[in-house]
Design a protein around this motif. Structure first.
Motif, short mmCIF file in Angstrom:
data_model
loop_
_atom_site.label_atom_id
_atom_site.label_comp_id
_atom_site.label_asym_id
_atom_site.label_seq_id
_atom_site.Cartn_x
_atom_site.Cartn_y
_atom_site.Cartn_z
N ARG A 131 0.84 -1.20 0.00
CA ARG A 131 0.00 0.00 0.00
C ARG A 131 0.88 1.26 0.00
N LEU A 132 1.93 1.24 0.83
CA LEU A 132 2.83 2.38 0.89
C LEU A 132 3.57 2.54 -0.43
N GLN A 133 3.96 1.40 -1.01
CA GLN A 133 4.67 1.44 -2.29
C GLN A 133 3.79 2.08 -3.37
N ILE A 134 2.51 1.74 -3.38
CA ILE A 134 1.59 2.29 -4.38
C ILE A 134 1.45 3.80 -4.18
N LEU A 135 1.29 4.21 -2.93
CA LEU A 135 1.18 5.65 -2.65
C LEU A 135 2.47 6.37 -3.03
N ALA A 136 3.61 5.71 -2.76
CA ALA A 136 4.89 6.33 -3.10
C ALA A 136 5.08 6.44 -4.60
N LEU A 137 4.36 5.61 -5.36
CA LEU A 137 4.41 5.73 -6.82
C LEU A 137 3.54 6.89 -7.31
N GLU B 90 11.73 -5.35 0.25
CA GLU B 90 11.09 -6.30 -0.64
C GLU B 90 10.78 -5.55 -1.93
N PRO B 91 10.89 -6.21 -3.09
CA PRO B 91 10.67 -5.49 -4.35
C PRO B 91 9.23 -4.97 -4.51
N LEU B 92 8.24 -5.63 -3.89
CA LEU B 92 6.84 -5.19 -3.94
C LEU B 92 6.36 -4.93 -5.37
N LEU B 93 6.59 -5.91 -6.23
CA LEU B 93 6.18 -5.75 -7.62
C LEU B 93 4.72 -6.14 -7.78
N THR B 97 3.64 -7.96 -15.91
CA THR B 97 4.97 -8.09 -16.50
C THR B 97 5.94 -7.07 -15.91
N VAL B 98 7.21 -7.31 -16.18
CA VAL B 98 8.26 -6.37 -15.75
C VAL B 98 7.99 -5.01 -16.39
N TYR B 99 7.64 -5.05 -17.68
CA TYR B 99 7.36 -3.80 -18.41
C TYR B 99 6.26 -3.00 -17.70
N ASN B 100 5.15 -3.67 -17.41
CA ASN B 100 4.03 -2.96 -16.78
C ASN B 100 4.38 -2.47 -15.38
N ASN B 101 5.24 -3.20 -14.70
CA ASN B 101 5.67 -2.75 -13.39
C ASN B 101 6.42 -1.42 -13.49
N ILE B 102 7.35 -1.37 -14.45
CA ILE B 102 8.14 -0.15 -14.57
C ILE B 102 7.25 1.00 -15.05
N ALA B 103 6.21 0.63 -15.83
CA ALA B 103 5.30 1.66 -16.35
C ALA B 103 4.31 2.16 -15.30
N SER B 104 4.18 1.43 -14.18
CA SER B 104 3.07 1.71 -13.27
C SER B 104 3.03 3.15 -12.75
N GLY B 105 4.18 3.68 -12.35
CA GLY B 105 4.21 5.05 -11.83
C GLY B 105 3.79 6.06 -12.90
#
Lengths: 232, 369
Positions: A131-137, B90-93, B97-105
């Motif tokens: 949850r924190l990771q998502i907010l940090a994004l 922890e990576p918390l992915l 996919t890897v691509y979508n993870n990097i794209a998420s932000g």
């Protein structure tokens, strides 16, 4: 044995001839249980989310109540819904006792704790810091909740299946608050009970087969959604 | 030092948990393009400080300024959060996919997909994971997953990056490779970063400045050399690897030097002080030399002690020699030195330390230990 074979034969005949009454009952079952499940998803996932993501006094009690609610006996629900909707009951003014609306209400009450309990567990099993990771994004709270739902989609779909499975197969509450009125509030389960008690095993078997098929098809579709497009 | 406005400044920050103070920071700031290492034992408050600085944790009180502007709660905090990135242990992915993870932000920020593609490709490349673009994040090794997490953090072009022990669950070779990549990317992006770690070597390698934390407070902050060689108290000294910490009394002062009595032995150090003062001498193990014979008289600035080896143990790629010189003294030597000097436990040796290598702490607060 004859009884069964004859019943099954008759059942297939009823099914293949698209008997209007049977189709009507099936359609009503789907409508009522579908609507009740939909309502319970809305309330259940939101409640599960709120309880999972927040710390408040009495949280443990709330969690135990939800978990207890997952095993709510349908007849008890039927009893209380009937009392509440009774002519001079607290909600009597609604005048919905012995209508499909009352059945939706009762079924939603049965399904909601099931959906809530599974949603709660689904969100809780996600990593604490996610949850924190998502907010940090840079996510807004709504974006965060949506991403969490997506991350928990497998168990959440299980919640849908469990909720729908619970109410489509439920009979006690439906009879009590719906009244099993022909062409109006008669659904697959209530009709099966009635036909069996009358000794009309053929129709009862036909209804039973439809109920099983329905449960199978719905779950197959949901399982398909649940398992599709998982990247390799 | 950098005189322009700090990217982030924290003042009077107080965080409580269940009534107990877990973080109490008077002042902390990070300058543009700087990497600050937060070190300290588990429970020192490193993660709490990172969370508080990224506005992911509610502080009891305190002010935070981003480029001089107060980050007020509400929309201010949200706007601020879009300018930072965070990498956890922890990576918390996400389950994609890897691509979508990097794209998420970038998706969260509503970026157009053409822009997302370009940025994601660039960051896949930067962290050497282009070949994994279509792989499920669930099927990555620990190192690959943390690379993806780092790429995701860098992809949004953050003004400041918070890293919370990003390497601590990786095996040494992976950690080594990943640290190189992080260092390169921090430099290329001219990124400002704060990295928490309980491994002082990581901090030494990556940080421009180090802040040592203990019990929710920053006990010392400065360039790595300063923190290592001039710890402010016994806690910092022992945390940064000062093996020998001795309490003594100042008995003699000379020209720019003074002499300290420790368990009946005299140690000479550089500096000024008052006779009768109680002081603490810190001697780092790498500053102690061991010889089989007494050192010549030419080395007058040296402290020389005759001692007996109590214990020889391996410490990483070195040997740790624990001696009894009337007081305990620890030295690190290489394996070839160990062989050349034919050192064994119970051997008599001579240990020497330059007066300039002895760090003296005055008025050391009692550290409970």
């Amino acid at each position: 044995m004859d009884l069964i074979f004859e019943g099954i034969k008759q059942a297939f005949f009823l099914l293949l001839s698209f008997d209007r009454e049977v189709i009507g009952i099936t359609w009503l079952s789907l409508k009522i249980s579908g609507t009740a499940t939909f309502v319970s998803l809305f309330i259940g996932i939101s409640t599960g989310m709120v309880v999972a993501l927040n710390d408040f006094p009495g949280r443990r009690l709330v969690v135990s109540l939800i978990n207890t609610g997952m095993g709510l006996p349908p007849v008890v629900v039927g009893l209380f819904v009937t009392i509440f909707l009774w002519r001079n009951g607290p909600l009597g003014f609604l005048e919905i006792l012995y209508t499909p609306a009352a059945m939706i209400l009762a079924q939603a009450i049965i399904a909601t704790p099931i959906v809530t309990g599974i949603s709660l567990a689904a969100i809780q099993q996600l990593p604490r810091n996610l949850r924190l990771q998502i907010l940090a994004l840079g996510a807004t709270r709504i974006q965060m909740v949506w991403i969490l739902v997506k991350e928990a989609k497998l168990p959440l779909l299980a919640a849908v299946m469990a909720g729908f499975g619970g109410v489509i197969s439920e009979v006690g509450a439906s009879i009590m608050v719906g009244g099993n009125i022909k062409g109006y509030s008669r659904v697959l389960t209530t009709a099966t009970v009635m036909e069996t008690s009358r000794g009309n095993f053929d129709i009862a078997i036909a209804l039973g087969i439809i109920l099983l098929l329905l449960a199978f098809v719905i779950n197959a579709i949901l399982t398909g959604i649940q398992q599709r497009e998982r990247p390799r | 030092m950098n005189m322009e406005q700090p990217v982030l400044a924290v003042k009077n920050l107080l965080v409580k948990r269940g009534g107990a103070t877990v973080l109490d920071i008077d002042a902390f700031s990070v300058n543009r393009g700087e990497v600050v290492g937060l070190i300290g034992p588990n429970g020192a408050g490193k993660s709490t400080l990172l969370l508080a600085m990224s506005k992911l944790l509610k502080a009891k009180r305190g002010n935070m300024y981003f480029k001089g502007n107060d980050i007020e709660s509400g929309n201010g905090a949200f706007a601020y959060r879009r300018m930072l990135s965070m990498v956890f242990q922890e990576p918390l992915l996400f389950d994609t996919t890897v691509y979508n993870n990097i794209a998420s932000g970038l998706k969260i920020r509503g970026m157009a997909s053409s822009g997302i593609r370009k940025t994601v490709m660039e960051h896949l490349n930067r962290f050497g994971i282009s070949h994994l673009a279509k792989r499920s994040a669930r099927k990555l090794s620990g190192g690959e997953a943390q690379r993806t997490s780092l790429a995701r953090a860098f992809a949004t072009g953050p003004e400041i990056i918070f890293l919370d022990e990003p390497f601590s669950s990786l095996d040494p070779p992976t950690r080594e490779a990943l640290m190189d990549d992080l260092q390169r990317n921090l430099q290329e992006a001219g990124a400002t970063a704060v990295m928490a770690t309980h491994d002082q070597m990581e901090a030494l390698r990556l940080a421009d400045r180090i802040a040592v934390m203990n019990q929710g407070r920053i006990v010392q902050m400065g360039p790595p050399e300063e923190v290592i060689n001039q710890p402010v108290d016994e806690f910092v000294a022992s945390f940064v690897g000062t093996e020998t910490i001795l309490r003594g009394k100042l008995i003699k002062t000379g020209e720019g030097t003074f002499t300290i009595a420790v368990s009946g032995h005299e140690i000479e150090a550089v500096g000024t002080g008052q006779i009768g003062e109680t002081v603490v001498c810190c001697i780092r193990p790498e500053h102690v030399t061991i010889s089989a014979n007494p050192p010549g008289s030419a080395t007058s600035s040296r402290n020389s002690f005759r001692g007996r080896i109590v214990k020889i143990s391996r410490s990483g790629f070195f040997y740790k020699i624990s001696m009894d010189c009337g007081f305990p003294l620890v030295a690190y030597i290489t394996s070839s030195s160990l062989e050349n000097l034919m050192l064994k436990e119970e051997t008599q040796v001579f240990a020497a330390v330059k007066a300039t290598a002895i760090h003296v702490i005055k008025h050391s607060p009692s550290m409970g230990s």
